[in-house]
Design an enzyme around this catalytic site. Structure first.
Site, PDB file in Angstrom:
ATOM      1  N   GLU A 277      59.328  54.929  48.053  1.00 39.15           N
ATOM      2  CA  GLU A 277      58.781  56.030  48.854  1.00 39.15           C
ATOM      3  C   GLU A 277      59.759  56.478  49.940  1.00 39.15           C
ATOM      4  O   GLU A 277      59.691  57.610  50.398  1.00 39.15           O
ATOM      5  CB  GLU A 277      57.439  55.626  49.494  1.00 39.15           C
ATOM      6  CG  GLU A 277      56.291  55.662  48.502  1.00 39.15           C
ATOM      7  CD  GLU A 277      54.907  55.672  49.155  1.00 39.15           C
ATOM      8  OE1 GLU A 277      54.801  55.442  50.374  1.00 39.15           O
ATOM      9  OE2 GLU A 277      53.934  55.908  48.421  1.00 39.15           O
ATOM     10  N   HIS A 298      63.170  35.896  29.726  1.00 38.97           N
ATOM     11  CA  HIS A 298      62.791  35.968  28.312  1.00 38.97           C
ATOM     12  C   HIS A 298      62.237  37.343  27.980  1.00 38.97           C
ATOM     13  O   HIS A 298      61.470  37.493  27.032  1.00 38.97           O
ATOM     14  CB  HIS A 298      61.768  34.869  28.000  1.00 38.97           C
ATOM     15  CG  HIS A 298      62.323  33.498  28.259  1.00 38.97           C
ATOM     16  ND1 HIS A 298      62.731  32.636  27.252  1.00 38.97           N
ATOM     17  CD2 HIS A 298      62.599  32.855  29.430  1.00 38.97           C
ATOM     18  CE1 HIS A 298      63.204  31.530  27.791  1.00 38.97           C
ATOM     19  NE2 HIS A 298      63.137  31.629  29.117  1.00 38.97           N
ATOM     20  N   LYS A 412      48.036  64.199  43.496  1.00 38.17           N
ATOM     21  CA  LYS A 412      46.711  64.418  44.095  1.00 38.17           C
ATOM     22  C   LYS A 412      46.263  65.848  43.826  1.00 38.17           C
ATOM     23  O   LYS A 412      45.121  66.086  43.439  1.00 38.17           O
ATOM     24  CB  LYS A 412      46.758  64.184  45.611  1.00 38.17           C
ATOM     25  CG  LYS A 412      47.034  62.754  46.006  1.00 38.17           C
ATOM     26  CD  LYS A 412      46.976  62.608  47.522  1.00 38.17           C
ATOM     27  CE  LYS A 412      47.536  61.280  47.967  1.00 38.17           C
ATOM     28  NZ  LYS A 412      47.805  61.209  49.387  1.00 38.17           N
TER      29      LYS A 412
HETATM   30  O1  PA5 Z   1      53.645  54.375  53.014  1.00 42.31           O
HETATM   31  C1  PA5 Z   1      52.772  55.244  53.028  1.00 42.31           C
HETATM   32  O2  PA5 Z   1      52.641  56.021  53.979  1.00 42.31           O
HETATM   33  C2  PA5 Z   1      51.778  55.376  51.898  1.00 42.31           C
HETATM   34  O3  PA5 Z   1      52.056  54.503  50.861  1.00 42.31           O
HETATM   35  C3  PA5 Z   1      50.369  55.114  52.394  1.00 42.31           C
HETATM   36  O4  PA5 Z   1      50.315  53.824  52.948  1.00 42.31           O
HETATM   37  C4  PA5 Z   1      49.313  55.235  51.292  1.00 42.31           C
HETATM   38  O5  PA5 Z   1      49.429  56.471  50.665  1.00 42.31           O
HETATM   39  C5  PA5 Z   1      47.907  55.051  51.860  1.00 42.31           C
HETATM   40  O6  PA5 Z   1      47.654  55.990  52.859  1.00 42.31           O
HETATM   41  P1  PA5 Z   1      46.466  55.836  53.895  1.00 42.31           P
HETATM   42  O7  PA5 Z   1      46.682  54.611  54.687  1.00 42.31           O
HETATM   43  O8  PA5 Z   1      46.524  57.073  54.717  1.00 42.31           O
HETATM   44  O9  PA5 Z   1      45.195  55.743  53.099  1.00 42.31           O
END
Ligand code: PA5
Length: 424
Positions: A277, A298, A412
């Protein structure tokens, strides 16, 4: 924790030093993109002490009235907790003070159905965690599980068993929490999801499960001393970022995180999210994958040894394991294993790691090593902080903003369209 580059080709590393130092200074001086999400850098010493005490108090209450804490969250609101919890738990049977089980990290109806069956006759509490307070997966899980907990305990008692971790001011979860009067903890404004294990996001469930969060915070503190140092020769997090960048420019676009202790499996899941990310933007980034050895020797081991030469490895080794077992001599020796008589399994595992390293280096796969002193909250926190600094420096070296995740929105949008959500 020791970082070791002896099996890596570092002869051109010097050429990347300046770029890495510039990126490091951009990070530490908060001059780069995403600089409003850098609260995690100093959080080890600069945290809300009142909330920290409230976390401990809530954890004690959970331990006293709940066999299970259902931790609802996804991505950064889930993986850090799961990583530490999984690393610290016994493989079999040992139940921590309060067992953590997870929900809202996928959309499986089968999973939730089985979870509800599992908790039916047990005492439990819920910790719903979402920084935005609007993420679909945890929101659905919370709606369904809130109904269950209210059915079991009645609305009043259920209210005392629901803990919310979310934004200080905004989001549907914050509104719901205020209306219902749930005990609420904060995901700080200046800490993004994947960096948030150091906040109530990780601390409350981990403390409830019996993990020593003081030790965990000490690990972060020590790591901050070590990896905030503005010196390329001394700071291995900057060196590591420089190496990654060098590999990437030389066509190594995949990094494999390797462990030889299955307890570290979810540390790798946390790491994958952190790097994917943070770096995967503008059609750039090193693709993070992980293997659990020797199991995957393996399986993916074949590809690493002989496949396309577009990868490098980072191995997490563990110096001291808590428990071990000795291989005894056998009179008949029909399995031919007597050459290992008197040896501990940890020794055999270590030789598998060293042997694999030699084979992979010979096969053209550079090998970086991170040695943990042991598996404990302090070492894990250090590892987390090391990787967090690295990903910040790496991201800036790559020319992306490491602290947003715009690509997560696209699925989304398409999903909401299909589901007929208003406005899509
Ligand atoms: O690192 C990030 O920002 C994302 O992976 C969020 O943690 C994830 O999308 C969950 O978001 P939220 O805590 O707003 O539900």
């Amino acid at each position: 924790m020791i970082i070791d580059f002896k099996n890596a080709d570092v002869k051109n590393l010097e050429n990347y030093k300046q770029k890495a130092m510039d990126a490091f200074n951009t990070l530490i001086e908060k001059k780069g993109e995403g600089n409003d999400f850098l609260g995690w850098i100093d959080r080890p010493i600069d945290y809300d002490k009142n909330e920290y005490e409230r976390i401990k108090k809530a954890a004690l209450k959970i331990q006293s009235d709940s066999q299970i804490l259902i931790t609802i969250g996804i991505g950064g609101s889930y993986l850090g907790t799961k990583a530490v919890d999984y690393a610290m738990k016994n493989y079999f049977g040992n139940t921590p003070k309060t067992e953590l089980i997870y929900a809202g990290h996928q959309l499986s109806g089968q999973y939730l159905n089985e979870l509800i069956e599992y908790i039916k006759d047990k005492d439990y509490s819920i910790n719903v965690i979402s920084k935005s307070g609007t993420t679909t997966e945890p929101a659905i899980a919370f709606r369904l599980l809130r109904e269950e907990i209210e059915k079991k305990y009645g609305k009043e008692e259920a209210r005392k068993r629901i803990y919310v971790t979310t934004d200080r001011k905004k989001g549907a979860l914050k509104t719901l929490s205020d209306n219902e009067g749930y005990e609420t903890f904060v995901v700080p404004d200046d800490i993004g999801g994947r960096f948030s294990v150091i906040s109530a996001v990780g601390l409350l469930p981990l403390c409830a499960s019996g993990i020593d969060i003081d030790q965990f915070m000490d690990g972060f503190k020590e790591a901050r001393e070590e990896f905030k140092v503005n010196d390329f020769e001394k700071n291995t997090a900057i060196q590591y970022a420089a190496l990654r960048n060098m590999y990437y420019e030389n066509g190594k676009s995949i990094e494999v995180l390797v462990n030889y202790e299955p307890k570290l499996k979810y540390i790798s899941e946390w790491w994958k999210q952190l790097f994917a990310e943070s770096e995967g933007k503008d059609h750039k980034g090193i693709f993070p994958v992980s293997v659990n050895n020797t199991t995957d020797l393996h399986s993916l081991g074949q590809m690493i040894q002989d496949g396309q030469r577009n990868l490098f490895e980072t191995v997490i080794s563990v110096k001291n394991v808590d428990k071990d077992i000795e291989i005894k001599s056998d009179e008949e020796n029909l399995d031919g294993l007597n050459y290992l008589s008197g040896k501990k399994l940890s020794y055999v595992n270590e030789m598998a790691m060293e042997g694999t390293t030699i084979a992979h280096v010979k096969g053209g796969v550079d090998n970086l090593r991170i040695e943990l002193e042991g598996i404990n909250p302090k070492e894990i926190a250090k590892l987390f902080y090391f990787f967090e600094i690295t990903v910040g420096v790496s991201g800036y070296m790559l020319g992306v903003n490491p602290f947003n995740q715009p690509g997560v929105e696209e699925y989304k949008t398409q999903m909401f369209k299909l589901l007929g959500k208003e406005g899509y």
